[in-house]
Design a protein around this motif. Sequence first.
Motif, PDB file in Angstrom:
ATOM      1  N   HIS A  17       0.796  -1.226   0.000  1.00  0.00           N
ATOM      2  CA  HIS A  17       0.000   0.000   0.000  1.00  0.00           C
ATOM      3  C   HIS A  17       0.834   1.284   0.000  1.00  0.00           C
ATOM      4  O   HIS A  17       0.497   2.248  -0.688  1.00  0.00           O
ATOM      5  N   TYR A 279      -4.490  -4.147  -5.196  1.00  0.00           N
ATOM      6  CA  TYR A 279      -4.118  -3.339  -4.034  1.00  0.00           C
ATOM      7  C   TYR A 279      -4.290  -1.851  -4.340  1.00  0.00           C
ATOM      8  O   TYR A 279      -4.847  -1.096  -3.535  1.00  0.00           O
ATOM      9  N   ASP A 283      -7.068   0.772  -2.617  1.00  0.00           N
ATOM     10  CA  ASP A 283      -6.577   1.983  -1.958  1.00  0.00           C
ATOM     11  C   ASP A 283      -7.223   3.237  -2.548  1.00  0.00           C
ATOM     12  O   ASP A 283      -7.658   4.131  -1.815  1.00  0.00           O
TER      13      ASP A 283
END
Length: 327
Positions: A17, A279, A283
């Motif tokens: 992240h 991912y 996010d």
Amino acid sequence: MVVKVGFIGAGGISGAHIPFLALQEDVQLVAMCDIDEERAKSRAEQSGNPDCKVYTDFPKMYDEVEMDAVYICLPPFAHTEQELIAADKGIAIFVEKPIATTMEKAEEIAKAIEENNIISSVGYHWRNTDSADLAKKVLSQHTIAGAHGYWMGGMPGVAWWRRREGSGGQLVEQTTHIVDLCRYMVGSNAKTVYASGFAGLMTDVPNYDIEDMSIVNITFENGAIAAITSACIINQGGSVKLDVFTKGLTAEVGGGSVRFRGERPEGVPEAYQATQNGYNMEDRIFIDAIKSGDPSAIKSPYADALETHRITMAGNKSLETGEVIHL
């Protein structure tokens, strides 16, 4: 609006992240917390913010740093008050899976998130790819009879993983991705769970108390059925995927691809590789939800992830008791 973000847990999964968030013009990484101060310092250096603060004490971080969101990237056993304090302070919460090692802790957190009207997201990143979107779109045009899922491979090297009190076992810590993807594709919560397991081949591994292999059978509320297999004894040639079956069409869904076998709709390719990083997508969706105040685009809010956790914990209970668990 620039979204101020803190991290609790600076281990491997935080690295999925932080690099992406550090590049976002509307995100400022303001704090990194980990029991290993050097690890937190290393992540702070990757934050792109020279003023990113470093902590080893998460209550102190909450007291001293103003933030809009917190990423909680911890081993399953380590979830204590991190989410509860955030919810009480009105801070949006991103939690890496699995969300806990017990139902009691997960339900306590879910209640705090609901009561405080907190935006939340859980890291089931497989949902957040265009390949998963395509699979779900095609499968939604059919009645799903059932699915076979697999997370079969080797044993992760971290010591806490091989202890049930640390990871919850392979079903909870790894195969949860397959269980969640199955729920997502089938479009239903579970009605019953029955599991069986085998142990005894890992006598050379110290402090190991989980199954070498297990099979979980799930009956969903909409009538679909699934069998999901876990194994951590396979060092070569493992399998991590979900096969979903309908009349005349099978979808083989992975973390970043889908392959169709049978009569697929016109214009749908036989195989499709994701063009999106799951991912990064989860996010970006989470940050946008905070900015707009609208969480409807989040694919896996905490309340939804709780239902996946409910299945994996029922699987553990069935492994222990030998009984069918009714949800």
